[in-house]
Design a protein around this motif. Structure first.
Motif, PDB file in Angstrom:
ATOM      1  N   VAL A 103     136.360  97.139 -25.000  1.00  0.00           N
ATOM      2  CA  VAL A 103     137.087  97.719 -26.132  1.00  0.00           C
ATOM      3  C   VAL A 103     138.504  98.096 -25.720  1.00  0.00           C
ATOM      4  O   VAL A 103     139.467  97.833 -26.452  1.00  0.00           O
ATOM      5  N   CYS A 104     138.642  98.706 -24.540  1.00  0.00           N
ATOM      6  CA  CYS A 104     139.972  99.105 -24.060  1.00  0.00           C
ATOM      7  C   CYS A 104     140.846  97.885 -23.804  1.00  0.00           C
ATOM      8  O   CYS A 104     142.047  97.886 -24.125  1.00  0.00           O
ATOM      9  N   TYR A 105     140.252  96.840 -23.251  1.00  0.00           N
ATOM     10  CA  TYR A 105     141.011  95.620 -22.957  1.00  0.00           C
ATOM     11  C   TYR A 105     141.564  95.001 -24.240  1.00  0.00           C
ATOM     12  O   TYR A 105     142.750  94.646 -24.321  1.00  0.00           O
ATOM     13  N   VAL A 106     140.716  94.875 -25.253  1.00  0.00           N
ATOM     14  CA  VAL A 106     141.165  94.283 -26.525  1.00  0.00           C
ATOM     15  C   VAL A 106     142.213  95.174 -27.191  1.00  0.00           C
ATOM     16  O   VAL A 106     143.189  94.688 -27.769  1.00  0.00           O
ATOM     17  N   TYR A 107     142.029  96.477 -27.082  1.00  0.00           N
ATOM     18  CA  TYR A 107     142.994  97.417 -27.661  1.00  0.00           C
ATOM     19  C   TYR A 107     144.379  97.217 -27.039  1.00  0.00           C
ATOM     20  O   TYR A 107     145.389  97.102 -27.745  1.00  0.00           O
ATOM     21  N   LEU A 108     144.439  97.161 -25.710  1.00  0.00           N
ATOM     22  CA  LEU A 108     145.726  96.988 -25.034  1.00  0.00           C
ATOM     23  C   LEU A 108     146.289  95.593 -25.271  1.00  0.00           C
ATOM     24  O   LEU A 108     147.516  95.419 -25.367  1.00  0.00           O
ATOM     25  N   LYS A 109     145.419  94.599 -25.372  1.00  0.00           N
ATOM     26  CA  LYS A 109     145.902  93.236 -25.621  1.00  0.00           C
ATOM     27  C   LYS A 109     146.565  93.137 -26.984  1.00  0.00           C
ATOM     28  O   LYS A 109     147.590  92.462 -27.146  1.00  0.00           O
ATOM     29  N   GLN A 110     146.026  93.822 -27.968  1.00  0.00           N
ATOM     30  CA  GLN A 110     146.570  93.758 -29.323  1.00  0.00           C
ATOM     31  C   GLN A 110     147.847  94.575 -29.471  1.00  0.00           C
ATOM     32  O   GLN A 110     148.782  94.148 -30.148  1.00  0.00           O
ATOM     33  N   LEU A 111     147.887  95.735 -28.819  1.00  0.00           N
ATOM     34  CA  LEU A 111     148.999  96.649 -29.064  1.00  0.00           C
ATOM     35  C   LEU A 111     150.098  96.599 -28.019  1.00  0.00           C
ATOM     36  O   LEU A 111     151.228  96.992 -28.300  1.00  0.00           O
ATOM     37  N   VAL A 112     149.780  96.109 -26.799  1.00  0.00           N
ATOM     38  CA  VAL A 112     150.783  96.164 -25.727  1.00  0.00           C
ATOM     39  C   VAL A 112     151.170  94.769 -25.250  1.00  0.00           C
ATOM     40  O   VAL A 112     152.331  94.364 -25.337  1.00  0.00           O
ATOM     41  N   TYR A 113     150.192  94.002 -24.745  1.00  0.00           N
ATOM     42  CA  TYR A 113     150.509  92.761 -24.058  1.00  0.00           C
ATOM     43  C   TYR A 113     150.590  91.555 -24.988  1.00  0.00           C
ATOM     44  O   TYR A 113     151.240  90.561 -24.646  1.00  0.00           O
ATOM     45  N   ASN A 115     148.817  89.154 -25.442  1.00  0.00           N
ATOM     46  CA  ASN A 115     148.124  87.951 -24.959  1.00  0.00           C
ATOM     47  C   ASN A 115     147.173  88.340 -23.825  1.00  0.00           C
ATOM     48  O   ASN A 115     147.065  89.510 -23.478  1.00  0.00           O
ATOM     49  N   GLU A 116     146.501  87.356 -23.252  1.00  0.00           N
ATOM     50  CA  GLU A 116     145.512  87.635 -22.217  1.00  0.00           C
ATOM     51  C   GLU A 116     146.162  88.179 -20.948  1.00  0.00           C
ATOM     52  O   GLU A 116     147.209  87.695 -20.513  1.00  0.00           O
ATOM     53  N   PHE A 117     145.508  89.184 -20.346  1.00  0.00           N
ATOM     54  CA  PHE A 117     145.970  89.740 -19.069  1.00  0.00           C
ATOM     55  C   PHE A 117     144.760  90.191 -18.254  1.00  0.00           C
ATOM     56  O   PHE A 117     144.736  91.262 -17.663  1.00  0.00           O
ATOM     57  N   THR A 118     143.750  89.327 -18.212  1.00  0.00           N
ATOM     58  CA  THR A 118     142.460  89.668 -17.608  1.00  0.00           C
ATOM     59  C   THR A 118     142.585  90.113 -16.151  1.00  0.00           C
ATOM     60  O   THR A 118     142.064  91.166 -15.764  1.00  0.00           O
ATOM     61  N   VAL A 123     142.632  94.353 -11.891  1.00  0.00           N
ATOM     62  CA  VAL A 123     143.328  94.910 -10.725  1.00  0.00           C
ATOM     63  C   VAL A 123     143.783  96.343 -10.999  1.00  0.00           C
ATOM     64  O   VAL A 123     143.793  97.200 -10.101  1.00  0.00           O
ATOM     65  N   ALA A 124     144.139  96.622 -12.244  1.00  0.00           N
ATOM     66  CA  ALA A 124     144.640  97.949 -12.592  1.00  0.00           C
ATOM     67  C   ALA A 124     143.534  98.972 -12.789  1.00  0.00           C
ATOM     68  O   ALA A 124     143.763 100.179 -12.641  1.00  0.00           O
ATOM     69  N   ILE A 125     142.323  98.508 -13.116  1.00  0.00           N
ATOM     70  CA  ILE A 125     141.251  99.443 -13.483  1.00  0.00           C
ATOM     71  C   ILE A 125     140.221  99.619 -12.371  1.00  0.00           C
ATOM     72  O   ILE A 125     139.935 100.744 -11.949  1.00  0.00           O
ATOM     73  N   LEU A 126     139.636  98.531 -11.879  1.00  0.00           N
ATOM     74  CA  LEU A 126     138.535  98.646 -10.928  1.00  0.00           C
ATOM     75  C   LEU A 126     138.880  99.432  -9.666  1.00  0.00           C
ATOM     76  O   LEU A 126     138.114 100.316  -9.257  1.00  0.00           O
ATOM     77  N   PRO A 127     140.016  99.145  -8.981  1.00  0.00           N
ATOM     78  CA  PRO A 127     140.315  99.929  -7.772  1.00  0.00           C
ATOM     79  C   PRO A 127     140.468 101.423  -8.047  1.00  0.00           C
ATOM     80  O   PRO A 127     140.071 102.253  -7.221  1.00  0.00           O
ATOM     81  N   TYR A 314     130.431  90.447 -16.862  1.00  0.00           N
ATOM     82  CA  TYR A 314     131.541  90.326 -17.804  1.00  0.00           C
ATOM     83  C   TYR A 314     131.929  88.870 -18.047  1.00  0.00           C
ATOM     84  O   TYR A 314     132.145  88.458 -19.186  1.00  0.00           O
ATOM     85  N   PHE A 315     132.004  88.084 -16.975  1.00  0.00           N
ATOM     86  CA  PHE A 315     132.479  86.705 -17.125  1.00  0.00           C
ATOM     87  C   PHE A 315     131.374  85.714 -17.459  1.00  0.00           C
ATOM     88  O   PHE A 315     131.637  84.677 -18.069  1.00  0.00           O
ATOM     89  N   VAL A 316     130.134  86.003 -17.068  1.00  0.00           N
ATOM     90  CA  VAL A 316     129.028  85.069 -17.314  1.00  0.00           C
ATOM     91  C   VAL A 316     128.236  85.443 -18.556  1.00  0.00           C
ATOM     92  O   VAL A 316     128.021  84.621 -19.452  1.00  0.00           O
ATOM     93  N   LEU A 317     127.810  86.709 -18.635  1.00  0.00           N
ATOM     94  CA  LEU A 317     126.960  87.135 -19.741  1.00  0.00           C
ATOM     95  C   LEU A 317     127.746  87.420 -21.005  1.00  0.00           C
ATOM     96  O   LEU A 317     127.351  87.019 -22.103  1.00  0.00           O
TER      97      LEU A 317
END
Length: 365
Positions: A103-113, A115-118, A123-127, A314-317
């Motif tokens: 949900v957060c990824y789609v939110y930022l993709k729509q309002l900030v970036y 386009n795709e920035f997977t 890199v910005a979240i997991l570490p 995330y990438f397979v399922l």
């Protein structure tokens, strides 16, 4: 690193963070499709169920002030059942993390970036969330405590601007009882807000009269979410199903405050920090359950395992954001019956005082 204890104030703030998880983005829009503005009452109903879970935690805590959940479960249910419950928690918090991230990824993709920035998102979240978990519960809770009132100020600013944009009372009582309860069931996975407390029950130190402190924080979070729902339905009325980012949308339609610039930046920054804290809590909960299933592995191993499982899932399922929503309203509600309802009920019976005969027998023994 060994985890230390946290106080009731910090635990209450963590509860508020999980309360906001997955409820101020898409949920108002999804609920509106089924029960219109009566989604406001669905939220009240689900929050009432959640308060029962919180009450179970307090009862269990009063009976076993310093014991771990693993000790309590093994004492009453045996080692095998205890392991099964921890595995259920692991899967639950994994998918809570997946939903929050999606949900957060789609939110930022729509309002900030736009386009795709997977790769950048991962890199910005997991570490960051990995580091928060490895540093320990006390360090992470102090960070939440530091930012808590700033984040709540962001929520209140959004609510204040939303009040200016209100178009009148929402249209209530337009849904049937069957649609009311079916909607409650369909979105039950978005709740389970206090389950993480059971996993850290031995680490939460509640002094006398500090229960009220936790309860005040929880009521603050619930009231804020209900206000967001009410204002959202008031502003958009019959078009509410078209708006997927509730907190941002209630301030982005302002015609009276345009001279102040883009007010949605306030909501955007608030949401980004909330997502970081929420995902850290979910990852810590997964880690805590993992360490109680595999006792010989430490928290660093649990974080590594989580990262691998998270990426594969995330990438397979999941693959696409739409698939996550299908799972959330499809089979995950059935899974949530076990985690959100059955396990708290079992813990409720465990938390009840022993029968007098059993007490006498133990004394004689």
């Amino acid at each position: 690193m060994k985890d230390s204890t946290i106080n009731a104030r910090q635990a209450g703030m963590l509860c508020v963070m999980t309360l906001f998880a997955n409820k101020i983005f898409l949920l108002p829009s999804l609920m509106y499709e089924n029960v219109k503005a009566d989604a406001f009452f669905v939220m009240i109903f689900l929050f009432a169920m959640e308060l029962f879970v919180f009450s179970v935690f307090l009862l269990l805590k009063s009976k076993y002030p310093d014991k771990t959940l693993n000790f309590i479960l093994e004492k009453h249910l045996g080692r095998v059942i205890a392991r099964i419950i921890y595995i259920l928690f692991m899967v639950f918090f994994l998918f809570k993390m997946l939903l929050t991230y999606s949900v957060c990824y789609v939110y930022l993709k729509q309002l900030v970036y736009q386009n795709e920035f997977t790769l950048l998102a991962l890199v910005a979240i997991l570490p960051v969330v990995n580091h928060a978990v490895i540093c320990g519960l006390r360090t992470f809770s102090r960070t939440v405590e530091l930012y808590f009132f700033v984040l709540m100020a962001g929520i209140f600013i959004c609510l204040a601007v939303g009040l200016v944009n209100m178009q009148g009372m929402p249209f209530f009582f337009n849904s049937s009882a069957s649609s009311f309860f079916s909607t409650s069931f369909k979105h039950i996975f978005s709740f389970g807000d206090y389950l993480f407390l059971f996993l850290i029950i031995d680490k939460v130190k509640i002094k006398e009269n500090e229960t009220k402190t936790m309860f005040r924080f929880i009521l603050l979070g619930i009231a804020s979410i209900l206000c967001i729902f009410f204002i959202f339905f008031s502003i958009f009325q019959i078009t509410a199903f078209m708006h997927n980012n509730a907190l941002t949308d209630i301030i982005s339609v302002s015609t009276r405050l345009n001279t102040l610039g883009r007010l949605d930046v306030i909501a955007m920054v608030t949401i980004m920090f909330l997502c970081y804290f929420q995902m850290s809590i979910f990852l810590f909960s997964f880690s805590e359950a993992f360490c109680n299933v595999f006792h010989k592995l430490n928290r660093a191993y649990s974080v590594c395992v989580f990262d691998v499982v998270f990426l594969l899932s995330y990438f397979v399922l999941i693959g696409r954001y739409e698939n996550m929503l299908i799972y959330t309203q499809g089979w995950l509600p059935y899974y949530s019956i076990a985690t959100n309802i059955v396990i708290p009920i079992v813990l409720f019976f465990i938390s009840l005082p022993k029968m007098r005969k059993e007490v006498i027998y133990e004394k004689n023994y």
